[in-house]
Design a protein around this motif. Sequence first.
Motif, PDB file in Angstrom:
ATOM      1  N   HIS A 263       0.801  -1.229   0.000  1.00 60.00           N
ATOM      2  CA  HIS A 263       0.000   0.000   0.000  1.00 60.00           C
ATOM      3  C   HIS A 263       0.829   1.271   0.000  1.00 60.00           C
ATOM      4  CE1 HIS A 263      -2.823  -3.049   1.219  1.00 60.00           C
ATOM      5  NE2 HIS A 263      -2.230  -3.203   2.386  1.00 60.00           N
ATOM      6  N   GLU A 264       2.146   1.152   0.208  1.00 60.91           N
ATOM      7  CA  GLU A 264       2.991   2.329   0.352  1.00 60.91           C
ATOM      8  C   GLU A 264       4.225   2.203  -0.529  1.00 60.91           C
ATOM      9  OE1 GLU A 264       3.105   3.475   4.883  1.00 60.91           O
ATOM     10  OE2 GLU A 264       2.913   1.296   4.717  1.00 60.91           O
ATOM     11  N   HIS A 265       4.737   3.334  -0.967  1.00 62.23           N
ATOM     12  CA  HIS A 265       5.983   3.354  -1.726  1.00 62.23           C
ATOM     13  C   HIS A 265       7.131   2.991  -0.787  1.00 62.23           C
ATOM     14  CE1 HIS A 265       9.308   4.815  -4.183  1.00 62.23           C
ATOM     15  NE2 HIS A 265       8.470   5.023  -5.199  1.00 62.23           N
ATOM     16  N   VAL A 266       8.059   2.199  -1.289  1.00 67.49           N
ATOM     17  CA  VAL A 266       9.192   1.750  -0.482  1.00 67.49           C
ATOM     18  C   VAL A 266       9.929   2.937   0.143  1.00 67.49           C
ATOM     19  CG1 VAL A 266      11.489   0.699  -0.640  1.00 67.49           C
ATOM     20  CG2 VAL A 266       9.525  -0.439  -1.685  1.00 67.49           C
ATOM     21  N   LEU A 267      10.176   3.986  -0.636  1.00 68.39           N
ATOM     22  CA  LEU A 267      10.940   5.117  -0.114  1.00 68.39           C
ATOM     23  C   LEU A 267      10.140   5.955   0.877  1.00 68.39           C
ATOM     24  CD1 LEU A 267      12.912   6.265  -3.276  1.00 68.39           C
ATOM     25  CD2 LEU A 267      13.601   4.679  -1.468  1.00 68.39           C
ATOM     26  N   ASP A 268       8.809   5.949   0.727  1.00 68.95           N
ATOM     27  CA  ASP A 268       7.980   6.637   1.724  1.00 68.95           C
ATOM     28  C   ASP A 268       8.072   5.932   3.068  1.00 68.95           C
ATOM     29  OD1 ASP A 268       7.164   8.514  -0.121  1.00 68.95           O
ATOM     30  OD2 ASP A 268       5.272   7.509  -0.594  1.00 68.95           O
ATOM     31  N   ILE A 269       8.123   4.609   3.041  1.00 73.57           N
ATOM     32  CA  ILE A 269       8.276   3.846   4.283  1.00 73.57           C
ATOM     33  C   ILE A 269       9.623   4.160   4.931  1.00 73.57           C
ATOM     34  CG2 ILE A 269       8.460   1.532   5.272  1.00 73.57           C
ATOM     35  CD1 ILE A 269       6.558   0.581   3.027  1.00 73.57           C
ATOM     36  N   TYR A 270      10.666   4.155   4.121  1.00 71.65           N
ATOM     37  CA  TYR A 270      12.005   4.415   4.640  1.00 71.65           C
ATOM     38  C   TYR A 270      12.101   5.795   5.275  1.00 71.65           C
ATOM     39  CZ  TYR A 270      17.139   4.701   4.710  1.00 71.65           C
ATOM     40  OH  TYR A 270      18.462   4.829   5.092  1.00 71.65           O
ATOM     41  N   ASN A 271      11.348   6.745   4.751  1.00 70.46           N
ATOM     42  CA  ASN A 271      11.439   8.125   5.232  1.00 70.46           C
ATOM     43  C   ASN A 271      10.280   8.542   6.138  1.00 70.46           C
ATOM     44  OD1 ASN A 271      13.913   9.468   4.068  1.00 70.46           O
ATOM     45  ND2 ASN A 271      13.052   8.567   2.207  1.00 70.46           N
ATOM     46  N   LYS A 272       9.534   7.575   6.658  1.00 71.01           N
ATOM     47  CA  LYS A 272       8.525   7.909   7.648  1.00 71.01           C
ATOM     48  C   LYS A 272       9.202   8.611   8.834  1.00 71.01           C
ATOM     49  CE  LYS A 272       4.850   4.575   6.834  1.00 71.01           C
ATOM     50  NZ  LYS A 272       4.050   3.461   7.396  1.00 71.01           N
ATOM     51  N   PRO A 273       8.588   9.653   9.369  1.00 74.15           N
ATOM     52  CA  PRO A 273       9.250  10.454  10.398  1.00 74.15           C
ATOM     53  C   PRO A 273       9.824   9.654  11.569  1.00 74.15           C
ATOM     54  CG  PRO A 273       7.278  11.566   9.656  1.00 74.15           C
ATOM     55  CD  PRO A 273       7.285  10.231   8.976  1.00 74.15           C
ATOM     56  N   GLU A 274       9.070   8.671  12.071  1.00 70.19           N
ATOM     57  CA  GLU A 274       9.552   7.930  13.242  1.00 70.19           C
ATOM     58  C   GLU A 274      10.756   7.058  12.916  1.00 70.19           C
ATOM     59  OE1 GLU A 274       8.843   7.965  16.659  1.00 70.19           O
ATOM     60  OE2 GLU A 274       8.115   9.856  15.863  1.00 70.19           O
ATOM     61  N   PHE A 275      10.778   6.476  11.703  1.00 68.96           N
ATOM     62  CA  PHE A 275      11.919   5.637  11.331  1.00 68.96           C
ATOM     63  C   PHE A 275      13.112   6.507  10.942  1.00 68.96           C
ATOM     64  CE2 PHE A 275      14.209   2.567   8.505  1.00 68.96           C
ATOM     65  CZ  PHE A 275      14.487   1.630   9.493  1.00 68.96           C
ATOM     66  N   ARG A 276      12.846   7.595  10.247  1.00 65.43           N
ATOM     67  CA  ARG A 276      13.934   8.499   9.867  1.00 65.43           C
ATOM     68  C   ARG A 276      14.592   9.117  11.099  1.00 65.43           C
ATOM     69  NH1 ARG A 276      15.227  11.516   5.019  1.00 65.43           N
ATOM     70  NH2 ARG A 276      16.485  13.335   5.560  1.00 65.43           N
ATOM     71  N   ARG A 277      13.799   9.342  12.149  1.00 63.39           N
ATOM     72  CA  ARG A 277      14.328   9.936  13.372  1.00 63.39           C
ATOM     73  C   ARG A 277      15.463   9.092  13.953  1.00 63.39           C
ATOM     74  NH1 ARG A 277      13.405   9.507  18.994  1.00 63.39           N
ATOM     75  NH2 ARG A 277      12.114   7.677  18.593  1.00 63.39           N
ATOM     76  N   LEU A 278      15.379   7.765  13.791  1.00 62.43           N
ATOM     77  CA  LEU A 278      16.417   6.890  14.332  1.00 62.43           C
ATOM     78  C   LEU A 278      17.764   7.220  13.713  1.00 62.43           C
ATOM     79  CD1 LEU A 278      14.565   3.442  14.215  1.00 62.43           C
ATOM     80  CD2 LEU A 278      14.735   5.019  16.147  1.00 62.43           C
ATOM     81  N   ARG A 279      17.789   7.261  12.396  1.00 59.09           N
ATOM     82  CA  ARG A 279      19.086   7.444  11.722  1.00 59.09           C
ATOM     83  C   ARG A 279      19.515   8.905  11.637  1.00 59.09           C
ATOM     84  NH1 ARG A 279      15.363   5.980   7.778  1.00 59.09           N
ATOM     85  NH2 ARG A 279      15.087   7.449   6.049  1.00 59.09           N
ATOM     86  N   ALA A 280      18.559   9.828  11.790  1.00 60.36           N
ATOM     87  CA  ALA A 280      18.906  11.242  11.625  1.00 60.36           C
ATOM     88  C   ALA A 280      19.250  11.936  12.936  1.00 60.36           C
ATOM     89  CB  ALA A 280      17.755  11.983  10.942  1.00 60.36           C
ATOM     90  N   GLY A 281      18.663  11.446  14.046  1.00 59.29           N
ATOM     91  CA  GLY A 281      18.814  12.241  15.259  1.00 59.29           C
ATOM     92  C   GLY A 281      19.248  11.542  16.517  1.00 59.29           C
ATOM     93  N   LEU A 282      19.091  10.226  16.590  1.00 52.78           N
ATOM     94  CA  LEU A 282      19.400   9.550  17.843  1.00 52.78           C
ATOM     95  C   LEU A 282      20.894   9.388  18.049  1.00 52.78           C
ATOM     96  CD1 LEU A 282      16.740   6.754  18.381  1.00 52.78           C
ATOM     97  CD2 LEU A 282      16.682   9.159  18.990  1.00 52.78           C
ATOM     98  N   GLY A 283      21.302   9.497  19.312  1.00 52.65           N
ATOM     99  CA  GLY A 283      22.700   9.268  19.633  1.00 52.65           C
ATOM    100  C   GLY A 283      23.027   7.794  19.716  1.00 52.65           C
ATOM    101  N   THR A 284      22.154   7.023  20.396  1.00 51.34           N
ATOM    102  CA  THR A 284      22.391   5.592  20.543  1.00 51.34           C
ATOM    103  C   THR A 284      21.073   4.842  20.464  1.00 51.34           C
ATOM    104  OG1 THR A 284      22.073   5.243  22.933  1.00 51.34           O
ATOM    105  CG2 THR A 284      24.174   6.224  22.235  1.00 51.34           C
ATOM    106  N   ARG A 285      21.190   3.524  20.338  1.00 52.11           N
ATOM    107  CA  ARG A 285      20.004   2.673  20.277  1.00 52.11           C
ATOM    108  C   ARG A 285      19.266   2.625  21.619  1.00 52.11           C
ATOM    109  NH1 ARG A 285      22.494  -2.956  18.620  1.00 52.11           N
ATOM    110  NH2 ARG A 285      23.711  -1.591  17.307  1.00 52.11           N
ATOM    111  N   LEU A 286      19.927   3.050  22.696  1.00 50.69           N
ATOM    112  CA  LEU A 286      19.287   3.036  24.003  1.00 50.69           C
ATOM    113  C   LEU A 286      18.146   4.038  24.100  1.00 50.69           C
ATOM    114  CD1 LEU A 286      22.490   2.776  26.240  1.00 50.69           C
ATOM    115  CD2 LEU A 286      20.977   0.929  25.497  1.00 50.69           C
ATOM    116  N   GLU A 287      18.039   4.927  23.113  1.00 49.26           N
ATOM    117  CA  GLU A 287      17.013   5.972  23.127  1.00 49.26           C
ATOM    118  C   GLU A 287      15.748   5.569  22.386  1.00 49.26           C
ATOM    119  OE1 GLU A 287      18.781   9.828  21.947  1.00 49.26           O
ATOM    120  OE2 GLU A 287      20.708   8.791  22.157  1.00 49.26           O
TER     121      GLU A 287
END
Length: 297
Positions: A263-287
Motif C-alpha cells: 500500500h505504500e511506496h518503499v521510499l515513503d516507508i524508509y522516510n517515515k518520520p519515526e523511522f527516519r528519526r532513528l538514523r537522523a537524530g538519535l545518539g544511541t540505540r538506548l534511546e
Amino acid sequence: MTMLTPALQAYQQNVLSMRHSSSIDFPAHVHLETMAKCNAACNFCPYPTLERQGAVMDDALIAKVVNDLCDIPRLHPFQLSPFKVNEPFLDNRLFDLLALFQERLPNASITLTSNASPITEKKLLQLAAFPRIGYLWISFNDHREAEYEQTMKLPWARTIERLEMIHKAKAEKRFPTTVVLSRVGDGTQADQEFGSWVKKRFPLFEISLFPRGGWIGQVDVAMAPVPPVGCVRWFDLSITATGVVAHCCMDGNAEYPIGNVRHEHVLDIYNKPEFRRLRAGLGTRLEADPCRRCGFL
C-alpha cells in the motif's frame, strides 16, 4: 559516561558517517524476502516458529517493489538481498529475479545468503553468469558433523558435498564470486576452531565469525549486552514475503512493522518520520524501542 572500545568507536563512527551520506534519504541495504521458506531449522533463528512460513510474494508485488526501488538515484549505490528469514535458492524464480534486478537496478549490488544445501552445480554456474553478485554468503555454523546437524537440522554430508563443489568451481575459475563461510558463534573455543578448519579445508573461502543475535527476544538465546551506540540497520529496509516491512533484520517475525509495500511506496516507508528519526537524530540505540533491547552489531 560509558567508554567505548575501539571496535564500538569505529562502529559508531560508521553510523555517523552514514547519517551524513545519501543513505539518510535512501536505503543502504534492502532485504526482499520473496518466499518465506527454509529447509533448515537453525536453533538460533526464528524460522521454526515463523507465522508467515510458506508465504510467497507474488510477482506483481515484486515488480511493484522493483519499480519503487528504481526511484533511488543512480548515483546512490545500495545492496539488494533477495532473502530475510528464508533460503533464497528454494524459490524457483530466483534467477529470473536476479535478471530483473540487474536490468532495472544497475546501482544495486546483489548479495545472497544460503545454507548451500540446495545449491546444485547447475545453479552455481547459473549464478556465475550474473556479474553483479557481491558475494555468496554460506551460513555453515559448525564444522563438526554432530554439532552441525544439531544446530542446522540438515545432513552434514550433503552440505560438505556442496561446499566441495563450490570450492572446486572457484579453484577452476568457473565461479569468480566471493564466497564467505560463516558461523554464528557461541563464544566457545569452537569459534576459533571453525576458522582454522575453514582455512585448511576450504582456503579459497573467506571466513566470518559473529556473535548470536537475540532477534529482539524472538529467539531464546543468550543476548549480547546492548552497546551504547547507534545501529547501521537504521539505514536498511527489511521487506517480508507478506509485504510487511519489519523494523530491521533482527525483527524476524515483523513484530515491529514500519509499513507495508502493498500500500505504500518503499521510499515513503524508509522516510517515515519515526523511522527516519532513528538514523537522523538519535545518539544511541538506548534511546529507542525496540532498539534498546538489541545487542546485535
